[in-house]
Design an enzyme around this catalytic site. Structure first.
Site, PDB file in Angstrom:
ATOM      1  N   ASN A  57      -2.874  -3.162   6.481  1.00  0.00           N
ATOM      2  CA  ASN A  57      -3.554  -2.568   5.347  1.00  0.00           C
ATOM      3  C   ASN A  57      -2.815  -2.896   4.053  1.00  0.00           C
ATOM      4  O   ASN A  57      -3.305  -3.657   3.220  1.00  0.00           O
ATOM      5  CB  ASN A  57      -3.674  -1.043   5.533  1.00  0.00           C
ATOM      6  N   ASP A  58      -1.597  -2.355   3.916  1.00  0.00           N
ATOM      7  CA  ASP A  58      -0.874  -2.528   2.651  1.00  0.00           C
ATOM      8  C   ASP A  58      -0.640  -3.992   2.307  1.00  0.00           C
ATOM      9  O   ASP A  58      -0.644  -4.365   1.130  1.00  0.00           O
ATOM     10  CB  ASP A  58       0.474  -1.809   2.724  1.00  0.00           C
TER      11      ASP A  58
END
Lengths: 99, 465
Positions: free
Chosen positions: B391-392
């Site tokens: 995600n990040d």
């Protein structure tokens, strides 16, 4: 050892330590951290030296605890680092069947 | 009487110190890393042999030491051999912490012996002992907190206690003042005070560190262990410990800086950012904004007819143990003639190189692992990006949102590809706790579910398209 000799030793060792890791690929950051951590387990010899000559029961207990902790750091550290690196060094290329 | 005369012992320690230097140098290069680690172990074994053969033991101490070493090995080897790959960073943190704990204990022992022998007041020795106790205790307690964070036994978010800057300042001053009293008086109880206050400092140092920054703090605490060992080496008058501690301190510091640079972060920002009240925006709440969801068949069709596919793995792949399944899917795509590769972010997962290790376990060849810097220029000509449990590392906020905790971190530019699929278990944000705008982009679809199940379903569907 006198203070100046000690200081000289520390400064030189510091330069060596900084130099040997100056260009390291990010892929190896974690094994390198784990490997230097394992080396720090050599504090074990300090623990042995500190408790060797004492007969005071409390100090023997403290020393035994320090020896135990340092051994776990040392032995576990090298084994877990080896496992990380073992995964890197498997044969490259095509995947075979799953084990 | 001891078996080894002093000059022979000193020569043995010199050989061990050389082993450690060669070991660290070896570990810094992929070709020699494993051999380097073994050389380090050999150096440690040599040092142990030298200390056992050159020290005079009182009473049954030699037997106690040997039994304890055997017990420590019996405890640690199975743990280190069996630990899941996802839990390795925590294990390194624990090992590092207890090494610091050993240094602190040695300091207390030395302090007591000096008191018994009536040789208090040697300021140099006192300073060395106080350093060992303070840094050792800080390392032990700080490492335990990083363990709790990574293990998920406490929140991974930055924790800022009320009045944290004041408490932190007080703990720093208390530790230094206590250490000064130890150096001046050599009293054991002041050593205990330093132990406790420095431990509190360890808690206060690590609590405000959040999310993806935790591995960097583990590396920093690894470097501080080196300082504690210098203190120990000075106190017990051992040259090898002085050299080893300095090597670890220096190499650990360089490594910490390199890791922080890889994430586009500064070490002071990581440690004190939350205290300054910046960059903790975000939430761990699942968002209720609408996203487009996909079926395994949708993903299979898009992949099967793509020319180029980049798979971006993250921590979710490790948690689901889906490395073999994803490798099978990528192999199947390559057999169909799709140019499928992995886009590897250096800090994807919970430790730098996590994804390399994980995919190496599934025998994925190095040539398919493309680093972020090399994969990004190919993104505009990439048809499909599949983000598996990451995600990040694909969050455009790192480029566009100066208030985001990850602002400035290099990301994999999934946004530039034609189509993006996220394989996610839920809409919860990533480790850094911030929303990912890419999820709501018109070119994005989300396939919900466990990464292993989803990838297997996509692979099965691929056979029919």
């Amino acid at each position: 050892m006198d203070a100046m000799t000690t200081l000289t030793l520390l400064v030189l060792a510091g330069f060596v330590g900084a130099e040997v890791v100056s260009k390291v690929t990010s892929r190896l950051h974690t094994p390198l951290m784990s490997g230097t951590n394992a080396i720090s387990g050599v504090v074990l010899i300090g623990a042995i030296a500190a408790m060797a000559g004492t007969t005071n029961p409390l100090l023997v207990v403290l020393g035994t605890l320090a020896v135990l902790l340092a051994t776990i750091n040392l032995v576990g550290g090298f084994v877990v680092t080896d496992r990380m690196l073992e995964m890197f060094s498997r044969p490259q290329g095509r995947r075979g069947g799953d084990e | 009487m001891t078996l080894l005369p002093t000059p022979v012992a000193a020569f043995g320690y010199l050989l061990a110190a050389i082993c450690f230097i060669v070991a660290i140098k070896g570990l810094a290069s992929p070709r020699t890393a494993r051999r380097g680690n073994l050389i380090g172990a050999a150096g440690a074994a040599l040092a142990l042999a030298v200390v056992l053969l050159s020290t005079e033991f009182a009473g049954a101490n030699l037997a106690i030491v040997l039994v304890t070493i055997a017990a420590g090995a019996v405890v640690s080897v199975p743990v280190a051999r069996r630990v899941a790959i996802t839990d390795m960073p925590q294990l390194v943190a624990i090992f590092n912490g207890i090494g610091g704990g050993a240094a602190a204990l040695i300091g207390l022992i030395e302090l007591t012996q000096h008191e018994v022998l009536g040789v208090q007041g040697d300021a140099m020795a006192g300073t060395a002992i106080a350093t060992g106790i303070a840094i050792g205790s800080l390392t032990l307690v700080g490492s335990l907190v990083t363990f709790l964070k990574l293990q998920g036994w406490m929140t991974a978010r930055p924790v800022v206690l009320p009045g944290a800057p004041v408490l932190f300042g007080a703990a720093v001053i208390g530790t230094i003042a206590g250490a000064a009293v130890v150096a001046a008086t050599g009293q054991v109880w002041w050593g205990v005070v330093v132990l406790v206050v420095a431990g509190a400092l360890g808690v206060l140092l690590v609590l405000p560190v959040g999310g993806a920054d935790v591995p960097i703090v583990i590396s920093l605490l690894n470097a501080t262990t080196g300082l504690a060992i210098i203190g120990t080496g000075w106190a017990v008058d051992n040259v090898l410990l002085l050299v080893a501690g300095t090597l670890i301190g220096a190499a650990g510091t360089m490594l910490t800086l390199a890791m922080a640079r890889g994430m586009g972060r500064s070490v002071s920002g990581i440690l004190f950012g939350a205290l300054r009240g910046s960059s903790t925006a975000g939430s761990t709440q699942a968002s209720d904004r609408p996203v487009r969801s996909a079926t395994p068949e949708d993903v299979a069709v898009a992949l099967g007819y793509a020319r180029r596919v980049v798979v971006v793995p993250g921590y979710g792949l490790a948690v689901a143990q889906a490395q073999h399944v994803v490798a099978e899917l990528v192999d199947a795509l390559r057999e169909r003639g799709v140019d499928a590769v992995y886009g590897i972010h250096p800090v994807a997962g919970r430790m730098p190189g996590h994804m390399n290790v994980l995919l190496a376990e599934a025998n994925v060849g190095y040539e398919l692992l493309v680093e972020a810097g090399e994969v990004n220029p190919t993104m505009p000509s990439t048809d499909v990006v599949v983000v598996v449990g990451a995600n990040d590392v694909v969050n455009p906020a790192a480029r566009t949102e100066p208030s985001a905790p990850i602002y400035g971190m290099p990301i994999i530019d999934a946004e530039a590809a034609g189509q993006v699929f996220f394989l996610k278990r839920s809409m919860r944000p990533g480790f850094a706790g911030i929303e990912n705008e890419l999820l709501y982009s018109a070119k994005t679809q989300v396939l919900f579910g466990d990464a292993k199940d989803s990838l297997a379903a996509v692979h099965a569907a691929l056979k029919t398209v």
